[in-house]
Design an enzyme around this catalytic site. Sequence first.
Site, short mmCIF file in Angstrom:
data_model
loop_
_atom_site.label_atom_id
_atom_site.label_comp_id
_atom_site.label_asym_id
_atom_site.label_seq_id
_atom_site.Cartn_x
_atom_site.Cartn_y
_atom_site.Cartn_z
N ARG A 1 0.92 -1.13 0.03
CA ARG A 1 -0.20 -0.16 0.02
C ARG A 1 0.94 1.26 -0.13
NH1 ARG A 1 -2.35 3.16 4.53
NH2 ARG A 1 -4.02 4.36 3.58
N HIS B 1 -2.80 10.80 0.12
CA HIS B 1 -2.30 10.71 1.49
C HIS B 1 -1.70 12.26 1.99
CE1 HIS B 1 -1.00 7.59 4.64
NE2 HIS B 1 -0.34 8.93 5.13
N GLU C 1 -7.47 8.94 5.62
CA GLU C 1 -7.61 9.53 6.98
C GLU C 1 -7.86 11.25 6.90
OE1 GLU C 1 -3.83 9.12 9.49
OE2 GLU C 1 -4.13 6.97 9.67
N ASN D 1 -7.62 2.01 9.90
CA ASN D 1 -6.18 2.70 10.48
C ASN D 1 -6.42 2.60 11.90
OD1 ASN D 1 -5.13 2.61 7.90
ND2 ASN D 1 -4.70 4.88 7.89
N TYR E 1 -4.32 2.32 15.76
CA TYR E 1 -3.00 2.67 16.55
C TYR E 1 -3.52 2.55 18.01
CZ TYR E 1 -0.75 3.63 12.28
OH TYR E 1 -0.21 3.82 10.98
N GLU F 1 -3.37 0.28 8.16
CA GLU F 1 -2.40 0.63 8.84
C GLU F 1 -2.77 0.21 10.34
OE1 GLU F 1 -1.09 4.84 8.90
OE2 GLU F 1 -1.78 4.78 6.91
O1 IFM Z 1 2.63 8.05 9.59
C1 IFM Z 1 1.09 8.05 9.81
C2 IFM Z 1 0.70 7.90 8.36
O2 IFM Z 1 1.05 8.64 7.76
C3 IFM Z 1 -1.15 7.86 8.52
N1 IFM Z 1 -1.28 7.04 9.46
C4 IFM Z 1 -0.59 7.26 10.92
C5 IFM Z 1 0.76 7.10 10.59
C6 IFM Z 1 1.46 7.03 11.85
O3 IFM Z 1 1.29 8.57 12.63
#
Ligand code: IFM
Length: 439
Positions: free
Chosen positions: A74, A118, A163, A287, A289, A352
Site C-alpha cells: 500500500r 495521503h 484519514e 487504520n 493505533y 495501517e
Molecule cells: O505516519 C502516519 C501515516 O501517514 C498515517 N497514519 C498514521 C501514521 C502514524 O502516525
Amino acid sequence: MTFGPGFLWGAATSSYQIEGAASLDGRLPSIWDTFCAAPGKVDGGDTGAVAADHYHRYPEDVALMRSLGLGAYRFSIAWPRVQPLGSGAVEQRGLDFYRRLVDTLLDNGIQPWPTLYHWDLPQPLEDLGGWPERDTALRFAEYAELVHDALGDRVTHWTTLNEPWCSAFLGYATGRHAPGRQDPAASIRAAHHLLLGHGLAARAMPGASVGITLNLTHVTAGSGSAEDLDAARRIDGLQNRLFLDPVLLAEYPSDVVADLAPVTAFDFVQEDDLKNIAAPLDFLGVNYYSPMLVGHGSASGPSAYVGSEHVSHLDGGRARTSIGWEIDARGLLDLLLRLDRDYPAIPLYVTENGAAFDDEIHDAERIAYLDGHVRACADAMARGVRLKGYFAWSLLDNFEWSYGYAQRFGLVHVDYQTQERTLKDSAHWYAALIRRGGL
Ligand code: IFM
C-alpha cells in the site's frame, strides 16, 4: 492461529513520507513542502525533500518486500507529481514513476494498492482555498480519473483518501498538519469536501475495486455517568461516525450535526452530495493505533475535536509507544466488532497498524505490539468479522509528519545518512508470520 490462504498480508507507506525527490521530474510543491519550510512547524526542521529516497531506490525496496513475502504493498500517489498544479496539465514523468513502481511490484508477485491522496495537496489548490472549497473535491475527482486511466489496466484495488479526519482537523483546525490553518468552521467544510471528493473519485473509476481508509478508534467513557457517556458519544461521533455514516449510510449523524451547530450550520451540503459521497464501495480501510478514553471535563488533549469543549482525554494507564500513544490491542478487536455490527455490508482491511519505538534493529516492543494486534484480528475473524487483510505501518522508517524523522515506525530501519536499509527483528517476525499464514 491461521488466517487462510486468501488473507492479504501487506505493508504500507505514503508518498511524501518516503519518496524524496521533491523537486524532480516536474513535481511542484505540495502543502507539506510549504509547511515544512515554515520555521517551527516540524520537529528538527525536518522535511520530506529526501526522506527515504524511495523515488530512486524503489527497486531495492520492492526486493525487500519480496524477501518479506508481502502479498500487497500500500503506497500513495503524489498528486503534485502527476498533476503539479492540481488541475490541467499532466506530468508524464510523474506518472511514469508510478508505472515503473507498479510494474516492478507485479513482476515480483506483489499487488499494488495505491491511495490517491495521503495528504500532499498541490499548493496551488491550497492557494485557491484548499479543502474547505468545494472546487477542490471536483479537482480531486479529475485527478483520480487521470491516474486511473494511466494505471487502471494494472491496478485493481484503489483507495481514494487516507484519514480525512487528519486532513480536515489537523490541517484546518489545530494547524498541527499542513496547511496549518486554525479555523474550526473551515475544518468541517474541509471534511465534507474531502468526503465529496472521495465519492466523486470513486464514481470516476469504473470497474475498479474502490475503498477509503479512515483512522478509526474505539472510544470509551471514563465512567458510567451520563456526562462521561455523552463525552464518549461526542468523540466517537467526531472521530468515527462523521466519516463512516456519510460514506456507508449516506447521512451525517444527526447528533454530531447538533453538536457542531455552534461551529457550522452544514449549509455547504448541496443536493445529491450525500448520494455522491455514498458511492458504491468495495472495502473499508481501517487504520488503528490506539484506543481513546474520555470523560466530561474541561477540554484537554487534541483540540482537533472541534465542538467538544467539555471533553477531557483521560489516561488509560497503559504502556505507551515512543510517540505517546497508549497500547491496547483489545481496542482493535472492539473496533472491528463494532464496524461489523453497525456497518455489516462492507468488507474490512486493516490498512495501517504499527508502533513507533526508539529501539533500532532489535525491536522486541514492536514485535509485541504487532503480535497483539494481529491476534486481535484473528479473534475478530473467529467471531465472524469480514476482515480480508492486514497492512503493517510502516514498511520503512520515514518522515513522521510534524514529528519529523524522530519517530520510527518501520519494519525496516533506514539510516538517513547513507540510506542503508536493514531489516529489523520485526521484519523477520512478520516474514515468518506470512510464511506460516498465521501466528
Ligand atoms: O505516519 C502516519 C501515516 O501517514 C498515517 N497514519 C498514521 C501514521 C502514524 O502516525
